[in-house]
Design an enzyme around this catalytic site. Structure first.
Site, PDB file in Angstrom:
ATOM      1  CB  SER A  84      -0.798  -0.060   1.295  1.00  0.00           C
ATOM      2  OG  SER A  84      -2.035   0.489   1.140  1.00  0.00           O
ATOM      3  CE  LYS A 118      -2.458   6.047  -4.082  1.00  0.00           C
ATOM      4  NZ  LYS A 118      -3.723   5.369  -4.261  1.00  0.00           N
ATOM      5  CD  GLU A 176      -3.870   1.552  -9.943  1.00  0.00           C
ATOM      6  OE1 GLU A 176      -2.971   0.784  -9.554  1.00  0.00           O
ATOM      7  OE2 GLU A 176      -4.734   2.042  -9.187  1.00  0.00           O
ATOM      8  CE  LYS A 293       5.741   5.195  -7.598  1.00  0.00           C
ATOM      9  NZ  LYS A 293       5.544   4.326  -8.740  1.00  0.00           N
ATOM     10  CE  LYS A 317      -5.647   8.672  -1.127  1.00  0.00           C
ATOM     11  NZ  LYS A 317      -6.921   8.047  -0.786  1.00  0.00           N
ATOM     12  CB  CYS A 411     -45.918  24.174 -11.633  1.00  0.00           C
ATOM     13  SG  CYS A 411     -44.558  25.337 -11.594  1.00  0.00           S
ATOM     14  CB  CYS A 414     -47.174  29.015 -12.083  1.00  0.00           C
ATOM     15  SG  CYS A 414     -47.266  27.628 -13.203  1.00  0.00           S
TER      16      CYS A 414
HETATM   17  P1  NAD Z   1      -3.094   2.992  -1.681  1.00  0.00           P
HETATM   18  O1  NAD Z   1      -3.763   4.303  -1.601  1.00  0.00           O
HETATM   19  O2  NAD Z   1      -2.455   2.499  -0.445  1.00  0.00           O
HETATM   20  O3  NAD Z   1      -2.058   3.009  -2.859  1.00  0.00           O
HETATM   21  C1  NAD Z   1      -1.407   1.860  -3.373  1.00  0.00           C
HETATM   22  C2  NAD Z   1      -1.920   1.601  -4.706  1.00  0.00           C
HETATM   23  O4  NAD Z   1      -1.780   2.748  -5.515  1.00  0.00           O
HETATM   24  C3  NAD Z   1      -1.188   0.559  -5.495  1.00  0.00           C
HETATM   25  O5  NAD Z   1      -1.589  -0.714  -5.121  1.00  0.00           O
HETATM   26  C4  NAD Z   1      -1.548   0.898  -6.893  1.00  0.00           C
HETATM   27  O6  NAD Z   1      -2.705   0.188  -7.233  1.00  0.00           O
HETATM   28  C5  NAD Z   1      -1.929   2.340  -6.829  1.00  0.00           C
HETATM   29  N1  NAD Z   1      -1.193   3.219  -7.740  1.00  0.00           N
HETATM   30  C6  NAD Z   1      -1.768   4.059  -8.604  1.00  0.00           C
HETATM   31  N2  NAD Z   1      -0.870   4.737  -9.314  1.00  0.00           N
HETATM   32  C7  NAD Z   1       0.333   4.301  -8.920  1.00  0.00           C
HETATM   33  C8  NAD Z   1       1.661   4.632  -9.309  1.00  0.00           C
HETATM   34  N3  NAD Z   1       1.923   5.550 -10.240  1.00  0.00           N
HETATM   35  N4  NAD Z   1       2.695   4.006  -8.662  1.00  0.00           N
HETATM   36  C9  NAD Z   1       2.437   3.090  -7.700  1.00  0.00           C
HETATM   37  N5  NAD Z   1       1.193   2.738  -7.299  1.00  0.00           N
HETATM   38  C10 NAD Z   1       0.155   3.335  -7.899  1.00  0.00           C
HETATM   39  O7  NAD Z   1      -4.100   1.965  -2.214  1.00  0.00           O
HETATM   40  P2  NAD Z   1      -4.910   0.930  -1.444  1.00  0.00           P
HETATM   41  O8  NAD Z   1      -4.144   0.326  -0.363  1.00  0.00           O
HETATM   42  O9  NAD Z   1      -5.529   0.043  -2.435  1.00  0.00           O
HETATM   43  O10 NAD Z   1      -6.122   1.730  -0.919  1.00  0.00           O
HETATM   44  C11 NAD Z   1      -6.156   2.627   0.045  1.00  0.00           C
HETATM   45  C12 NAD Z   1      -7.157   3.626  -0.430  1.00  0.00           C
HETATM   46  O11 NAD Z   1      -8.275   2.985  -1.032  1.00  0.00           O
HETATM   47  C13 NAD Z   1      -7.701   4.393   0.738  1.00  0.00           C
HETATM   48  O12 NAD Z   1      -6.954   5.563   0.950  1.00  0.00           O
HETATM   49  C14 NAD Z   1      -9.128   4.655   0.347  1.00  0.00           C
HETATM   50  O13 NAD Z   1      -9.159   5.920  -0.261  1.00  0.00           O
HETATM   51  C15 NAD Z   1      -9.456   3.601  -0.624  1.00  0.00           C
HETATM   52  N6  NAD Z   1     -10.391   2.640   0.019  1.00  0.00           N
HETATM   53  C16 NAD Z   1     -11.679   2.996   0.081  1.00  0.00           C
HETATM   54  C17 NAD Z   1     -12.598   2.186   0.679  1.00  0.00           C
HETATM   55  C18 NAD Z   1     -14.039   2.625   0.685  1.00  0.00           C
HETATM   56  O14 NAD Z   1     -14.859   1.936   1.295  1.00  0.00           O
HETATM   57  N7  NAD Z   1     -14.385   3.675   0.037  1.00  0.00           N
HETATM   58  C19 NAD Z   1     -12.215   0.975   1.245  1.00  0.00           C
HETATM   59  C20 NAD Z   1     -10.886   0.624   1.166  1.00  0.00           C
HETATM   60  C21 NAD Z   1      -9.968   1.466   0.567  1.00  0.00           C
END
Ligand code: NAD
Length: 671
Positions: A84, A118, A176, A293, A317, A411, A414
């Site tokens: 993650s 991202k 991705e 990175k 973000k 409506c 009117c």
């Molecule tokens: P993360 O935010 O921890 O990020 C890791 C992921 O980013 C990687 O696995 C890859 O898929 C992605 N990524 C995209 N562009 C990339 C790039 N250029 N280089 C490297 N990685 C890249 O992702 P996660 O662990 O899957 O999810 C956490 C996020 O997911 C949370 O912050 C939340 O916003 C969302 N989430 C939402 C819910 C919900 O119920 N809404 C539930 C779980 C997670």
């Protein structure tokens, strides 16, 4: 240290909630809350665990990646775990990250970063052996993923075979998979048309499309890939930097983000963050933020990981575009053309960079499809300048006393009847002539050239007259006085006199122009003409029922319904009465005789006429059942040429079309 009793309880509550949301998001691709809500809960739990390490449990979601691989797929163990990423939400937190890592490395030097978007999709690991794609796996819980090889093979931007030289024996490329916004919109329209549940967002749609047992379904979905890193490599040394790795990946024929940048120092990273943030809406795919990175692979290895995230990368973000809030009421907005739009009045919420307190619900069908009720907790989305909308209801938060919405029968502005034609999504107010919400458009249309043709009464002036409360409906136009008009800003004495005269002139009209001017839905010029020449008088038209009307050529059941409903509104009839009392009049209509010599003929008018204006001549010709065209072709029966006729006359002569003079035309009228 004594831990307040509510912390253990809250930590346990948060773990349960986050585990539930992880399941819905990662396992069944059906999230219930927006990411912003999830992130808040996640950060709250992390904070409690940081402040009270005794409360950290080995199975806490803060220690794990994503969700479990589903049993319905074969399981694949990742050679190198898929992790993650940590995230920050502002510059201060980003600078703190950079400082923390440099402290850890014991250096004050600026570090070289690679920055890239991202993407909002799902991670995939692609394994190539001797350059051939042999396996594709989802991230799963980071250690074990799902085998989705057959599905991934259907994605056109994933190469089945790598190109170029220097291809390692085995290489794992990570990327991705995402669904572009346009493809997502089309897919959702199709889902709705097929009576299937639409996807909540492109990320969810991409995940749901990839994790299918039938690869034909995946093949039919608009999925794409951008690759962003290497996993296992055999038969080749690891490159020295992330940017070098990306160059290799690209040379092997895999897509990498065109936005990738190599930058020195965290300050320089602010540029792509600002720039991509500003372009977020115009990008063809959703991005959640920008990833920074460490570029050096050696440093990445030195920095390593903390539980589920690498120390060498951070996601900055962007502000959330989806938030959670409560529907306090559902009200109706009446648009300029009478369309009724239900609008959710929301408990104010900060989303997409602004505070939102209203969101469109589009129409009754949408409300029913999403089952939105007053009192519900909902996800609201605001992306860019698009009107905020309710995406879905958080059903688990629905209280017992929610109130169902139903479209009003009258409506709210009117009190005229609301009509909804079968097959049309929008309900509409039928009080077009009277309704205050529609007054400006109704008056502009009434005064326009093809309607009552009030010279000098343009759109701006109509707006000014309504805003100054000098007129409220079309009949008020004829009550305007010279004093009122000359007192208006930007209105000279002469223009005021001219307008009064123009209004006076406009009173003499034709029945069909008058009908067209009323702005009855779907009654255009041609229909107005057909109604006038068949029914002859306003009285007959007002009494006509739908059966009578549909017998007229050009009038279908929908138009007939609109006409009957329009005249059924007492307010509309009152306005018409006031127009007649003010002196609007027209010559009696003559029944079109089908044996008139020009009935059904196509006639073109050109040059200057002496006895009447071209528009008067046109009305008369139409009244006799002729068609009046704007240009000469082989299909033209007659060209009426007045003084100084030019190119149309030459064309008629060239094509051998009969040319007649004004006197001949007058002869037709007196027949
Ligand atoms: P993360 O935010 O921890 O990020 C890791 C992921 O980013 C990687 O696995 C890859 O898929 C992605 N990524 C995209 N562009 C990339 C790039 N250029 N280089 C490297 N990685 C890249 O992702 P996660 O662990 O899957 O999810 C956490 C996020 O997911 C949370 O912050 C939340 O916003 C969302 N989430 C939402 C819910 C919900 O119920 N809404 C539930 C779980 C997670």
């Amino acid at each position: 240290m004594v831990i307040p009793t509510n912390f253990p309880q809250r930590a346990s509550e948060l773990r349960d909630l986050i585990n539930k949301y992880n399941y819905l998001y990662y396992i069944i691709d059906n999230p219930e809350v927006p990411d912003s809500e999830y992130d808040r809960l996640f950060h709250e739990l992390k904070q409690i665990e940081t402040d009270h390490p005794e409360l950290l449990t080995a199975d806490s979601p803060t220690q794990r990646v994503g969700g479990k691989a589903l049993d319905k797929f074969n399981q694949i163990t990742h050679a190198i775990p898929m992790l993650s990423l940590d995230n920050v939400f502002d510059t201060e937190q980003l600078l703190a990250f950079d400082q923390r890592v440099r402290d850890w490395l014991n250096t004050s030097e600026s570090q070289v970063y690679a920055a890239e978007p991202k993407l909002d999709g799902l991670a995939i690991s692609l394994r190539y052996e001797q350059g051939v794609l042999t396996q594709a796996a989802t991230r799963g819980d980071g250690a074990t993923g799902e085998d989705v090889t057959a599905n991934v093979r259907t994605i056109p931007t994933v190469p089945l075979k790598l190109t170029g030289n220097d291809i390692p024996e085995v290489v794992e490329i990570r990327g991705e998979i995402f669904m572009p916004k346009a493809g997502f919109d089309t897919l959702n329209q199709q889902q709705i048309a097929d009576d299937k549940k639409p996807f909540v967002n492109p990320r969810n749609a991409a995940a749901g499309s990839l994790r299918q047992l039938d690869s034909k379904i995946t093949a039919s979905r608009p999925l794409e890939i951008y690759c962003y890193g290497l996993g296992e490599i055999q038969g080749m040394n690891k490159p020295d930097s992330h940017s070098e790795a990306m160059m290799l990946i690209s040379q092997w024929g895999c897509r990498i983000s065109p936005e990738l940048k190599r930058l020195t120092g965290i300050d320089e990273c602010m540029e792509p963050i600002t720039h991509l943030g500003a372009r977020r809406e115009s990008l063809p795919y959703d991005i959640a933020g920008v990833l920074c990175k460490f570029d050096s692979i050696q440093l990445q290895q030195r920095l390593g990981f903390v539980s589920r995230t690498p120390r060498w990368a951070i996601a900055h973000k962007f502000p959330a575009q989806e938030e959670i809030t409560i529907v306090e009421d559902i009200e109706i907005q009446v648009g300029r053309t009478g369309a009724l739009t239900p609008v959710a009045r929301l408990k104010p919420v900060f989303v997409g960079g602004v505070t939102v307190s209203n969101a469109t619900l589009h129409n009754q069908d949408e409300i029913e499809r999403k089952d939105v009720r007053v009192g519900d907790t909902v996800i609201v989305r605001r992306a860019g300048d698009v009107i905020p909308e309710v995406v879905q209801v958080v059903l688990s938060k629905r209280p017992d006393n929610t109130v169902l919405f139903s479209m009003p029968t009258h409506c709210p502005v009117c009190q005229s009847e609301v009509e909804r034609i079968e097959g049309e999504a929008k309900a509409r107010c039928s009080g077009g002539l009277y309704c205050a919400a529609q007054q400006k458009e109704a008056i502009k249309h009434f005064a326009s050239r093809k309607a009552m043709d009030v010279d000098g009464l343009g759109d701006k002036l109509v707006e000014q007259l309504v805003d100054e409360e000098l007129i409220a409906d079309v009949s008020d136009l004829f009550q305007l006085t010279l004093e009122q008009l000359s007192a208006l800003e930007r209105m000279g004495e002469k223009s005021a006199v001219n307008l009064i005269n123009a209004l006076q002139t406009a009173k003499q009209t034709t029945f069909s122009r008058f009908l067209f001017a009323l702005g009855i839905r779907e009654v255009g010029e041609a229909t107005a003409r057909a109604l006038a020449s068949h029914l002859l008088t306003l009285d007959v038209l007002q009494q006509a029922d739908e059966e009578t009307l549909i017998e007229i050529e050009d009038v279908g059941p929908v138009v007939a319904h609109h006409i009957v409903t329009f005249f059924h509104q007492a307010h509309n009839r009152e306005v018409i009465d006031r127009l007649l009392v003010a002196g609007v009049n027209w010559p009696e209509e003559q029944k079109v005789s089908s044996d008139s010599m020009i009935s059904g003929k196509t006639i073109v008018l050109t040059g200057t006429l002496e006895q009447m204006s071209r528009s008067e001549a046109k009305d008369k010709l139409l009244g006799l059942g002729a068609k009046v065209a704007g240009s000469v072709s082989k299909k033209t029966d007659f060209v009426v040429a007045g003084r100084d006729a030019g190119s149309k006359l030459s064309k008629a002569e060239k094509l051998g079309v009969s040319v007649v003079d004004e006197a001949t035309m007058l002869g037709w009228f007196s027949l």
